[in-house]
Design a protein around this motif. Structure first.
Motif, PDB file in Angstrom:
ATOM      1  N   SER A   1      10.142  -0.497 -11.547  1.00 57.16           N
ATOM      2  CA  SER A   1      10.702  -0.208 -12.877  1.00 57.16           C
ATOM      3  C   SER A   1      12.066   0.454 -12.750  1.00 57.16           C
ATOM      4  O   SER A   1      12.415   1.335 -13.519  1.00 57.16           O
ATOM      5  N   GLY A   2      12.841  -0.002 -11.760  1.00 61.07           N
ATOM      6  CA  GLY A   2      14.143   0.611 -11.496  1.00 61.07           C
ATOM      7  C   GLY A   2      15.097   0.552 -12.661  1.00 61.07           C
ATOM      8  O   GLY A   2      15.929   1.446 -12.834  1.00 61.07           O
ATOM      9  N   ASP A   3      14.976  -0.490 -13.502  1.00 53.39           N
ATOM     10  CA  ASP A   3      15.890  -0.600 -14.632  1.00 53.39           C
ATOM     11  C   ASP A   3      15.564   0.390 -15.742  1.00 53.39           C
ATOM     12  O   ASP A   3      16.353   0.575 -16.667  1.00 53.39           O
ATOM     13  N   ARG A   4      14.390   1.038 -15.650  1.00 53.61           N
ATOM     14  CA  ARG A   4      14.009   2.014 -16.676  1.00 53.61           C
ATOM     15  C   ARG A   4      14.121   3.454 -16.203  1.00 53.61           C
ATOM     16  O   ARG A   4      13.984   4.383 -16.996  1.00 53.61           O
ATOM     17  N   LEU A   5      14.360   3.659 -14.916  1.00 52.06           N
ATOM     18  CA  LEU A   5      14.524   5.015 -14.409  1.00 52.06           C
ATOM     19  C   LEU A   5      15.806   5.630 -14.954  1.00 52.06           C
ATOM     20  O   LEU A   5      16.815   4.940 -15.127  1.00 52.06           O
ATOM     21  N   GLU A   6      15.763   6.934 -15.207  1.00 47.94           N
ATOM     22  CA  GLU A   6      16.950   7.663 -15.647  1.00 47.94           C
ATOM     23  C   GLU A   6      17.361   8.607 -14.520  1.00 47.94           C
ATOM     24  O   GLU A   6      16.695   9.606 -14.267  1.00 47.94           O
ATOM     25  N   PHE A   7      18.441   8.283 -13.849  1.00 49.22           N
ATOM     26  CA  PHE A   7      18.850   9.053 -12.683  1.00 49.22           C
ATOM     27  C   PHE A   7      19.613  10.305 -13.116  1.00 49.22           C
ATOM     28  O   PHE A   7      20.370  10.294 -14.091  1.00 49.22           O
ATOM     29  N   ALA A   8      19.390  11.381 -12.362  1.00 50.54           N
ATOM     30  CA  ALA A   8      19.913  12.686 -12.766  1.00 50.54           C
ATOM     31  C   ALA A   8      20.437  13.451 -11.560  1.00 50.54           C
ATOM     32  O   ALA A   8      20.354  12.993 -10.421  1.00 50.54           O
ATOM     33  N   ARG A   9      21.005  14.628 -11.854  1.00 51.58           N
ATOM     34  CA  ARG A   9      21.480  15.565 -10.833  1.00 51.58           C
ATOM     35  C   ARG A   9      22.431  14.881  -9.845  1.00 51.58           C
ATOM     36  O   ARG A   9      23.384  14.205 -10.237  1.00 51.58           O
ATOM     37  N   GLU A  10      22.190  15.067  -8.545  1.00 49.48           N
ATOM     38  CA  GLU A  10      23.107  14.528  -7.536  1.00 49.48           C
ATOM     39  C   GLU A  10      23.213  13.015  -7.624  1.00 49.48           C
ATOM     40  O   GLU A  10      24.280  12.436  -7.368  1.00 49.48           O
TER      41      GLU A  10
ATOM     42  N   GLY B   1      14.764  18.457 -19.838  1.00 50.21           N
ATOM     43  CA  GLY B   1      14.707  18.031 -21.225  1.00 50.21           C
ATOM     44  C   GLY B   1      15.217  16.613 -21.392  1.00 50.21           C
ATOM     45  O   GLY B   1      15.911  16.069 -20.532  1.00 50.21           O
ATOM     46  N   GLU B   2      14.868  16.007 -22.520  1.00 47.13           N
ATOM     47  CA  GLU B   2      15.335  14.650 -22.796  1.00 47.13           C
ATOM     48  C   GLU B   2      16.857  14.607 -22.800  1.00 47.13           C
ATOM     49  O   GLU B   2      17.525  15.567 -23.179  1.00 47.13           O
ATOM     50  N   ALA B   3      17.386  13.477 -22.346  1.00 45.63           N
ATOM     51  CA  ALA B   3      18.845  13.336 -22.244  1.00 45.63           C
ATOM     52  C   ALA B   3      19.271  12.001 -22.828  1.00 45.63           C
ATOM     53  O   ALA B   3      18.541  11.009 -22.742  1.00 45.63           O
ATOM     54  N   GLU B   4      20.456  12.007 -23.415  1.00 42.91           N
ATOM     55  CA  GLU B   4      21.070  10.748 -23.838  1.00 42.91           C
ATOM     56  C   GLU B   4      21.770  10.153 -22.630  1.00 42.91           C
ATOM     57  O   GLU B   4      22.728  10.737 -22.110  1.00 42.91           O
ATOM     58  N   CYS B   5      21.300   9.015 -22.161  1.00 43.47           N
ATOM     59  CA  CYS B   5      21.816   8.445 -20.920  1.00 43.47           C
ATOM     60  C   CYS B   5      22.899   7.398 -21.175  1.00 43.47           C
ATOM     61  O   CYS B   5      22.959   6.788 -22.244  1.00 43.47           O
ATOM     62  N   SER B   6      23.736   7.216 -20.177  1.00 47.02           N
ATOM     63  CA  SER B   6      24.742   6.163 -20.175  1.00 47.02           C
ATOM     64  C   SER B   6      24.323   5.117 -19.145  1.00 47.02           C
ATOM     65  O   SER B   6      23.494   5.375 -18.277  1.00 47.02           O
ATOM     66  N   VAL B   7      24.908   3.925 -19.238  1.00 44.79           N
ATOM     67  CA  VAL B   7      24.635   2.869 -18.270  1.00 44.79           C
ATOM     68  C   VAL B   7      25.897   2.640 -17.448  1.00 44.79           C
ATOM     69  O   VAL B   7      26.971   2.356 -17.997  1.00 44.79           O
ATOM     70  N   VAL B   8      25.784   2.808 -16.131  1.00 48.02           N
ATOM     71  CA  VAL B   8      26.904   2.607 -15.210  1.00 48.02           C
ATOM     72  C   VAL B   8      26.467   1.580 -14.170  1.00 48.02           C
ATOM     73  O   VAL B   8      25.514   1.812 -13.425  1.00 48.02           O
ATOM     74  N   HIS B   9      27.147   0.434 -14.138  1.00 49.19           N
ATOM     75  CA  HIS B   9      26.781  -0.652 -13.225  1.00 49.19           C
ATOM     76  C   HIS B   9      25.287  -0.954 -13.276  1.00 49.19           C
ATOM     77  O   HIS B   9      24.633  -1.150 -12.253  1.00 49.19           O
ATOM     78  N   GLY B  10      24.731  -0.967 -14.476  1.00 49.18           N
ATOM     79  CA  GLY B  10      23.345  -1.350 -14.649  1.00 49.18           C
ATOM     80  C   GLY B  10      22.333  -0.234 -14.499  1.00 49.18           C
ATOM     81  O   GLY B  10      21.140  -0.447 -14.752  1.00 49.18           O
ATOM     82  N   LEU B  11      22.750   0.960 -14.109  1.00 37.72           N
ATOM     83  CA  LEU B  11      21.838   2.083 -13.943  1.00 37.72           C
ATOM     84  C   LEU B  11      21.917   3.027 -15.134  1.00 37.72           C
ATOM     85  O   LEU B  11      22.996   3.307 -15.651  1.00 37.72           O
ATOM     86  N   ARG B  12      20.770   3.544 -15.542  1.00 36.23           N
ATOM     87  CA  ARG B  12      20.714   4.569 -16.572  1.00 36.23           C
ATOM     88  C   ARG B  12      20.896   5.927 -15.899  1.00 36.23           C
ATOM     89  O   ARG B  12      20.117   6.296 -15.009  1.00 36.23           O
ATOM     90  N   VAL B  13      21.922   6.645 -16.300  1.00 32.67           N
ATOM     91  CA  VAL B  13      22.219   7.947 -15.694  1.00 32.67           C
ATOM     92  C   VAL B  13      22.512   8.959 -16.793  1.00 32.67           C
ATOM     93  O   VAL B  13      22.968   8.595 -17.886  1.00 32.67           O
TER      94      VAL B  13
END
Length: 319
Positions: free
Chosen positions: A69-78, A117-129
């Protein structure tokens, strides 16, 4: 002042899956490819050109490719920082962080949940961050002061976010939440006029040493005109980071052109020294802060009895 162009985020189109390569008749384990994660490869000639931030971004993208489910992960921090192209002072981790908003989410040896906490994510090169502002605040709360300031400086300099957006993200953090004091300090120290991670670390060490807060990127002039903008300015004294690279040569220049560049830089340095005292330091001086203290002290810049860098209303706890 915008500063140097921003290094573009890592391009994941270089990454290839094992199965795809083998279908094309390529066995990556025989050479010419580096395995970023199990089942995901990068050409070795491309790998050799990557910066340290790109290497971590490659790991993040490879993790998304190899996760069901990599397209649904929300990457954070580093991990979000690397995808955005933010710099880092301390070594990049060997794990990938993704945001979760509830406890009990399991991780793996590489992919680790970050509870927040919940975050509003952006999409960069297909990743949700997480957004740049949220990423900076998360880094500041969970990491070091120097990493937080380097990331915040970078975002402000390249207009990835504004100081107001950083403050708004911090306002969402509970008053007694872990790391909030450090995050407040990062926002107080951040400055979009800082041009490099080395300048960011310089300011963090000055803050810790209680050196008077300098002005950044101040123009120095003489009767012939503008000499240049200096990294740090105190009255009558300028500071320049990375003295060993002050004679910067473009790649591929001829010996004649190199000579002209060096002579021009020497004349600039001579003009500068006729106007003000000049203190120069390199990275090795920053990782041993007493060296920086000595270098600045020799030019008359000495610690204050009480630091004036941060509003006392925000001082509580260690940063």
């Amino acid at each position: 002042m915008l500063g140097p162009p921003r290094h573009p985020p890592f391009d994941p189109s270089w990454l290839r899956r094992t199965a795809d390569l083998r279908r094309e008749g390529t066995e990556p384990s025989r050479g010419g490819w580096r395995q970023v994660r199990v089942g995901v490869w990068l050409p070795t000639d491309t790998d050799a050109t990557l910066s340290v931030v790109d290497r971590h971004a490659a790991l993040v993208h490879a993790t998304a490719l190899s996760h069901s489910s990599g397209d649904r992960l929300e990457f954070a921090r580093e991990s979000a920082a690397a995808v955005w192209g933010m710099p880092r002072i301390t070594p990049w981790p060997r794990i990938v962080r993704h945001l979760v908003t509830r406890r009990g989410v399991s991780g793996s040896s590489v992919l680790r949940p970050y509870l927040g906490g919940e975050a509003e994510c952006s999409v960069v090169h297909g990743l949700r961050v997480t957004s740049p502002a949220r990423t900076v605040v998360d880094l500041a709360r969970t990491g070091t002061l120097e990493d937080g300031v380097a990331a915040a400086d970078h975002c402000l300099r390249h207009r990835l976010c504004t100081a107001e957006q950083l403050s708004a993200e911090l306002a969402l953090v509970a008053p007694r939440a872990p790391g909030r004091t450090r995050a407040r300090a990062v926002l107080e120290l951040a400055d979009g006029l800082s041009m490099s991670p080395g300048e960011s670390l310089s300011r963090v060490q000055m803050f810790r040493l209680r050196i008077p807060r300098p002005r950044l990127q101040v123009g120095v002039f003489d009767t012939a005109g503008h000499i240049g903008d200096v990294d740090f300015w105190w009255e009558g004294v300028v500071g320049e980071f990375d003295g060993h690279t002050k004679y910067r040569l473009p790649p591929g220049v001829s010996h004649e052109e190199a000579g002209r560049v060096l002579w021009s830089e020497k004349k600039r340095e001579d003009r500068l020294r006729r106007q003000v005292e000049v203190a120069r330091w390199v990275w090795a001086d920053l990782v041993r802060p007493q060296r920086l203290l000595t270098i600045l002290g020799e030019k008359g810049i000495r610690p204050e009895r009480r630091s004036t860098w941060i509003d006392r209303a925000h001082r509580s706890g260690s940063v």
